[in-house]
Design a protein around this motif. Structure first.
Motif, PDB file in Angstrom:
ATOM      1  N   VAL A 293      89.343 -11.851  59.986  1.00  0.00           N
ATOM      2  CA  VAL A 293      88.404 -12.701  60.535  1.00  0.00           C
ATOM      3  C   VAL A 293      87.012 -12.085  60.246  1.00  0.00           C
ATOM      4  CG1 VAL A 293      87.358 -13.660  62.769  1.00  0.00           C
ATOM      5  CG2 VAL A 293      89.760 -13.922  62.143  1.00  0.00           C
ATOM      6  N   LEU A 294      85.742 -12.665  59.824  1.00  0.00           N
ATOM      7  CA  LEU A 294      84.349 -12.468  59.756  1.00  0.00           C
ATOM      8  C   LEU A 294      84.420 -11.174  58.926  1.00  0.00           C
ATOM      9  CD1 LEU A 294      83.088 -13.653  63.117  1.00  0.00           C
ATOM     10  CD2 LEU A 294      82.882 -14.716  61.006  1.00  0.00           C
ATOM     11  N   GLN A 295      83.668 -10.162  59.618  1.00  0.00           N
ATOM     12  CA  GLN A 295      83.379  -8.971  58.510  1.00  0.00           C
ATOM     13  C   GLN A 295      84.324  -7.974  58.866  1.00  0.00           C
ATOM     14  OE1 GLN A 295      79.510  -7.184  58.798  1.00  0.00           O
ATOM     15  NE2 GLN A 295      80.241  -5.317  57.327  1.00  0.00           N
TER      16      GLN A 295
ATOM     17  N   LEU B  73      75.285  -7.691  73.934  1.00  0.00           N
ATOM     18  CA  LEU B  73      74.190  -8.502  73.154  1.00  0.00           C
ATOM     19  C   LEU B  73      75.217  -8.750  71.750  1.00  0.00           C
ATOM     20  CD1 LEU B  73      71.356  -8.821  71.804  1.00  0.00           C
ATOM     21  CD2 LEU B  73      71.443  -6.657  70.913  1.00  0.00           C
ATOM     22  N   HIS B  74      74.886 -10.179  71.383  1.00  0.00           N
ATOM     23  CA  HIS B  74      75.426 -10.398  70.125  1.00  0.00           C
ATOM     24  C   HIS B  74      74.573 -10.723  68.942  1.00  0.00           C
ATOM     25  CE1 HIS B  74      79.589 -11.727  72.439  1.00  0.00           C
ATOM     26  NE2 HIS B  74      79.235 -10.418  72.631  1.00  0.00           N
ATOM     27  N   TYR B  75      74.994 -10.413  67.785  1.00  0.00           N
ATOM     28  CA  TYR B  75      74.229 -10.456  66.788  1.00  0.00           C
ATOM     29  C   TYR B  75      74.789 -10.592  65.274  1.00  0.00           C
ATOM     30  CZ  TYR B  75      70.444 -10.337  63.012  1.00  0.00           C
ATOM     31  OH  TYR B  75      69.651 -10.557  61.833  1.00  0.00           O
TER      32      TYR B  75
ATOM     33  N   ALA C 244      82.970  -7.403  64.428  1.00  0.00           N
ATOM     34  CA  ALA C 244      83.623  -8.696  64.584  1.00  0.00           C
ATOM     35  C   ALA C 244      84.075  -8.993  63.138  1.00  0.00           C
ATOM     36  CB  ALA C 244      82.956  -9.904  65.109  1.00  0.00           C
ATOM     37  N   GLN C 245      85.551  -9.261  62.874  1.00  0.00           N
ATOM     38  CA  GLN C 245      86.603  -8.751  63.673  1.00  0.00           C
ATOM     39  C   GLN C 245      87.585  -7.889  63.180  1.00  0.00           C
ATOM     40  OE1 GLN C 245      88.429 -11.882  65.930  1.00  0.00           O
ATOM     41  NE2 GLN C 245      86.258 -12.727  66.811  1.00  0.00           N
ATOM     42  N   THR C 246      88.491  -7.404  63.645  1.00  0.00           N
ATOM     43  CA  THR C 246      89.235  -6.343  62.960  1.00  0.00           C
ATOM     44  C   THR C 246      90.048  -6.703  61.777  1.00  0.00           C
ATOM     45  OG1 THR C 246      89.732  -5.703  65.190  1.00  0.00           O
ATOM     46  CG2 THR C 246      91.073  -4.286  63.711  1.00  0.00           C
TER      47      THR C 246
ATOM     48  N   GLY D 181      83.451 -12.179  81.529  1.00  0.00           N
ATOM     49  CA  GLY D 181      82.891 -13.357  80.727  1.00  0.00           C
ATOM     50  C   GLY D 181      82.376 -12.898  79.484  1.00  0.00           C
ATOM     51  N   ASN D 182      82.156 -14.236  78.382  1.00  0.00           N
ATOM     52  CA  ASN D 182      81.637 -13.847  77.176  1.00  0.00           C
ATOM     53  C   ASN D 182      80.727 -15.067  76.765  1.00  0.00           C
ATOM     54  OD1 ASN D 182      81.744 -12.846  74.200  1.00  0.00           O
ATOM     55  ND2 ASN D 182      82.461 -15.078  74.274  1.00  0.00           N
ATOM     56  N   GLU D 183      79.569 -14.825  76.099  1.00  0.00           N
ATOM     57  CA  GLU D 183      78.924 -15.719  75.733  1.00  0.00           C
ATOM     58  C   GLU D 183      78.646 -16.816  76.800  1.00  0.00           C
ATOM     59  OE1 GLU D 183      79.075 -17.013  71.587  1.00  0.00           O
ATOM     60  OE2 GLU D 183      78.534 -14.764  70.875  1.00  0.00           O
TER      61      GLU D 183
ATOM     62  N   HIS E  85      86.206  -1.972  67.804  1.00  0.00           N
ATOM     63  CA  HIS E  85      86.377  -2.945  67.148  1.00  0.00           C
ATOM     64  C   HIS E  85      86.730  -4.055  68.267  1.00  0.00           C
ATOM     65  CE1 HIS E  85      86.510  -1.004  63.187  1.00  0.00           C
ATOM     66  NE2 HIS E  85      86.806  -0.001  64.098  1.00  0.00           N
ATOM     67  N   PHE E  86      87.229  -5.534  67.394  1.00  0.00           N
ATOM     68  CA  PHE E  86      87.015  -6.473  68.101  1.00  0.00           C
ATOM     69  C   PHE E  86      88.306  -7.513  67.564  1.00  0.00           C
ATOM     70  CE2 PHE E  86      84.841 -10.987  68.868  1.00  0.00           C
ATOM     71  CZ  PHE E  86      85.824 -11.357  69.771  1.00  0.00           C
ATOM     72  N   ALA E  87      89.388  -7.824  68.481  1.00  0.00           N
ATOM     73  CA  ALA E  87      90.333  -8.538  68.019  1.00  0.00           C
ATOM     74  C   ALA E  87      90.539  -9.811  68.846  1.00  0.00           C
ATOM     75  CB  ALA E  87      91.835  -7.711  67.936  1.00  0.00           C
ATOM     76  N   GLU E  88      90.320 -10.955  68.459  1.00  0.00           N
ATOM     77  CA  GLU E  88      90.468 -12.345  69.224  1.00  0.00           C
ATOM     78  C   GLU E  88      91.624 -13.058  68.812  1.00  0.00           C
ATOM     79  OE1 GLU E  88      86.654 -14.330  68.919  1.00  0.00           O
ATOM     80  OE2 GLU E  88      87.516 -15.880  70.530  1.00  0.00           O
ATOM     81  N   HIS E  89      92.153 -14.052  69.541  1.00  0.00           N
ATOM     82  CA  HIS E  89      92.895 -14.918  69.173  1.00  0.00           C
ATOM     83  C   HIS E  89      92.260 -15.955  68.330  1.00  0.00           C
ATOM     84  CE1 HIS E  89      96.297 -13.777  72.267  1.00  0.00           C
ATOM     85  NE2 HIS E  89      95.644 -12.929  72.374  1.00  0.00           N
ATOM     86  N   LEU E  90      92.151 -15.608  67.253  1.00  0.00           N
ATOM     87  CA  LEU E  90      91.260 -16.422  66.219  1.00  0.00           C
ATOM     88  C   LEU E  90      91.835 -16.398  65.054  1.00  0.00           C
ATOM     89  CD1 LEU E  90      87.294 -16.125  65.857  1.00  0.00           C
ATOM     90  CD2 LEU E  90      88.697 -17.300  64.521  1.00  0.00           C
ATOM     91  N   GLY E  91      92.145 -17.439  64.129  1.00  0.00           N
ATOM     92  CA  GLY E  91      92.775 -17.325  62.891  1.00  0.00           C
ATOM     93  C   GLY E  91      93.810 -16.485  62.942  1.00  0.00           C
TER      94      GLY E  91
ATOM     95  N   THR F 172      78.729  -9.892  59.640  1.00  0.00           N
ATOM     96  CA  THR F 172      78.361 -10.695  58.632  1.00  0.00           C
ATOM     97  C   THR F 172      79.317 -11.972  58.976  1.00  0.00           C
ATOM     98  OG1 THR F 172      79.808 -10.157  57.154  1.00  0.00           O
ATOM     99  CG2 THR F 172      77.574  -9.095  56.738  1.00  0.00           C
ATOM    100  N   TRP F 173      78.771 -13.120  58.803  1.00  0.00           N
ATOM    101  CA  TRP F 173      79.178 -14.570  59.301  1.00  0.00           C
ATOM    102  C   TRP F 173      78.913 -15.251  57.920  1.00  0.00           C
ATOM    103  CZ3 TRP F 173      80.013 -16.464  64.862  1.00  0.00           C
ATOM    104  CH2 TRP F 173      80.807 -17.657  64.712  1.00  0.00           C
ATOM    105  N   PHE F 174      79.869 -15.514  57.224  1.00  0.00           N
ATOM    106  CA  PHE F 174      79.654 -16.336  55.940  1.00  0.00           C
ATOM    107  C   PHE F 174      80.368 -17.636  56.013  1.00  0.00           C
ATOM    108  CE2 PHE F 174      79.394 -11.974  54.168  1.00  0.00           C
ATOM    109  CZ  PHE F 174      77.848 -11.948  54.112  1.00  0.00           C
TER     110      PHE F 174
HETATM  111  O1  AHR Z   1      83.372 -13.839  66.704  1.00  0.00           O
HETATM  112  C1  AHR Z   1      83.539 -15.190  66.695  1.00  0.00           C
HETATM  113  C2  AHR Z   1      82.978 -15.725  67.809  1.00  0.00           C
HETATM  114  O2  AHR Z   1      81.632 -15.591  67.690  1.00  0.00           O
HETATM  115  C3  AHR Z   1      83.330 -15.193  69.057  1.00  0.00           C
HETATM  116  O3  AHR Z   1      84.475 -16.028  69.512  1.00  0.00           O
HETATM  117  C4  AHR Z   1      82.020 -15.865  69.923  1.00  0.00           C
HETATM  118  O4  AHR Z   1      81.841 -15.038  71.056  1.00  0.00           O
HETATM  119  C5  AHR Z   1      80.915 -15.669  69.104  1.00  0.00           C
HETATM  120  O5  AHR Z   1      80.190 -16.877  69.139  1.00  0.00           O
END
Ligand code: AHR
Length: 479
Positions: free
Chosen positions: A345-347, A233-235, A340-342, A168-170, A19-25, A295-297
């Protein structure tokens, strides 16, 4: 479908269920960390309900702190007494205040409570080599050193175990807008100082391609393959494309199928990136690390556009099952993935609102599929499954696990499986949608839950099952 249960296959790495937990939202703050003084039940600031839910799906590894946030994160802002930590702006995600109250010590406390492993993502985009190298020293150095002493002063005597580190990331985008040649050189330089202080090897992950940027993979492998353990790889799946994306709840049948087909595209991506990697690494030593997928809606109406909050339906469950089945198919190369993500956020696996929490349909797929973690994949033969069906068979000790996902919208499918050898049915569980956007919310938290599945018969070692539309099933057999 014929399944040779005695034939050996590759191990399905448990890290595929990462899983993935970002400082996001509201992922880290509110979703996971509420602070020690919160009325929401917590242990050392971590929500008890969320920790328990994640433990129930056997979370093997957690990636933190980003994402795009990783290349703006300066770890020294997030240690020491809470009140003395620097307040900054989270420029990438909504321009909101970041208190730095959740930092390195809190992350490793979370990992301890989850009983999982740590994947820390370092800052190449806006951080120095020294900063990254000192972070690794702070986390993992056992003896006497400036960083280890500082960690002790901040209350942590023993070094932590950090199994995975991302350099690093992206870096082709939010992580510095670099060209692959430039990033490959930076990767070589930065990873040099990701030192191993104890006996435990740190698995080093190079920032990989965006979707089908095969040139990125080619350049990274050509210039740095001997210095990496994994390549990311990101998709993401956005049914209407990057600009408009589409709604999480309001979509028609055509969009349902576009979503599932876009999820299926992961197969081609892994096949082609892997083929490039094979030229430099035929032994498949280097793992593909899909450390962002799902998914990213469009965000839910009325929510902060920078918070990426979306609902999660039975369609997301189909995406999760289709994608996990693809990862299993490529078990020889795919070593870790992080949806993405736990939380929030997102899925997401989990949605929260104040002290309330719901488990999403995607969560239930991770629950149904956890039996495949570290199991041996078993290949099936002569299968002419319907086009809308995808599956995995695996074996662990004396248990064979069969998962089926039918992403048809109507009708059910008859499936006949000839096992080389199986005895009793150990368990049969499933989730199913009664409409395409069936989901759980805070008023109806249990519209989608795992139920017992009974529409099957086992005669000798032949299974006949009726698989409903919009369902994910896992059957377990003793052999
Ligand atoms: O998961 C959301 C964002 O999507 C991440 O911060 C970034 O790495 C990607 O573009």
């Amino acid at each position: 479908m014929k399944i040779l249960t005695k034939k050996k296959g590759p191990k399905i790495s448990k890290y595929i269920y990462g899983h993935f937990a970002e400082h996001l939202g509201r992922c880290v703050y509110e979703g996971i960390y509420v602070g020690k003084d919160s009325d929401i039940p917590n242990v050392n600031g971590m929500r008890t309900d969320v920790v328990e839910a994640l433990k129930n799906i056997d979370i093997p590894v957690l990636r933190w702190p980003g994402g795009c946030f990783a290349d703006e994160y300066h770890w020294k802002d997030g240690i020491g007494a809470l009140e003395s930590r620097k307040t900054i702006v989270n420029t990438h995600w909504g321009g909101v205040t970041e208190t730095n109250h959740f930092g390195t010590h809190e992350f490793f406390e979370l990992v301890r409570q989850l009983e999982c492993e740590a994947y820390v993502n370092g800052n190449v985009g806006s951080g120095t080599v020294q900063e990254m190298s000192e972070w690794v020293e702070y986390i993992t150095m056992g003896g006497t050193s400036p960083m280890a002493d500082w960690r002790r002063k901040n209350g942590q005597d023993e070094p932590w175990k950090m199994e995975f580190f991302g350099v690093g990331n992206e870096n082709w985008g939010c992580g510095g807008n670099m060209r692959p040649e430039y990033y490959a050189d930076l990767y070589r330089r930065y990873q040099t100082y990701v030192r191993q202080y104890g006996d435990d090897k740190i698995y080093k992950i190079a920032g990989g391609a965006n979707v089908d940027d095969y040139n990125w993979t080619e350049v990274l492998m050509k210039n740095a393959h001997s210095m990496m353990d994994g390549l990311s790889l990101h998709y993401y799946v956005h049914p209407q494309g990057w600009e408009k994306k589409g709604s999480a709840l309001d979509f028609d049948e055509a969009e349902w199928f576009v979503t599932c087909e876009k999820a299926d595209h992961m197969d081609e991506l892994i096949t082609r990136h892997s083929a490039i990697m094979d030229q430099y690494d035929p032994e498949k030593r280097i793992g593909i690390i899909v450390d962002e997928w799902g998914t990213w809606f469009n965000v839910e109406p009325g929510t902060n556009p920078g918070f990426l909050y979306q609902q999660n339906t039975i369609r997301d469950a189909m995406v999760a099952a289709i994608t996990l089945n693809i990862f299993h198919k490529h078990a020889e190369r795919v070593y870790m993935t992080n949806i993405a993500q736990t939380v929030n956020v997102l899925q997401a696996m989990i949605l929260t609102e104040g002290d309330k929490m719901v488990k999403t349909p995607s969560y239930h797929v991770f629950d149904l599929y956890k039996v495949h973690q570290d199991a041996e994949r078993i290949d099936s033969y002569g299968d002419d499954l319907p086009q809308t069906m995808t599956h995995t068979v695996s074996k662990k000790e004396n248990i064979v696990n069969l998962s089926l996902c039918n992403y048809a919208v109507t009708g059910s499918e008859q499936v006949i499986v000839d096992f080389e050898e199986v005895k009793n049915v150990k368990s049969a569980r499933y989730i199913v949608g009664d409409k395409m956007n069936a989901h759980n919310d805070f008023d109806h938290p249990e519209d989608i839950v795992i139920k017992e599945f009974s529409d099957f018969a086992l005669e000798g070692s032949t299974l006949k099952a009726t698989v409903p539309a919009m369902s994910v099933i896992t059957l377990q057999f003793e052999v």
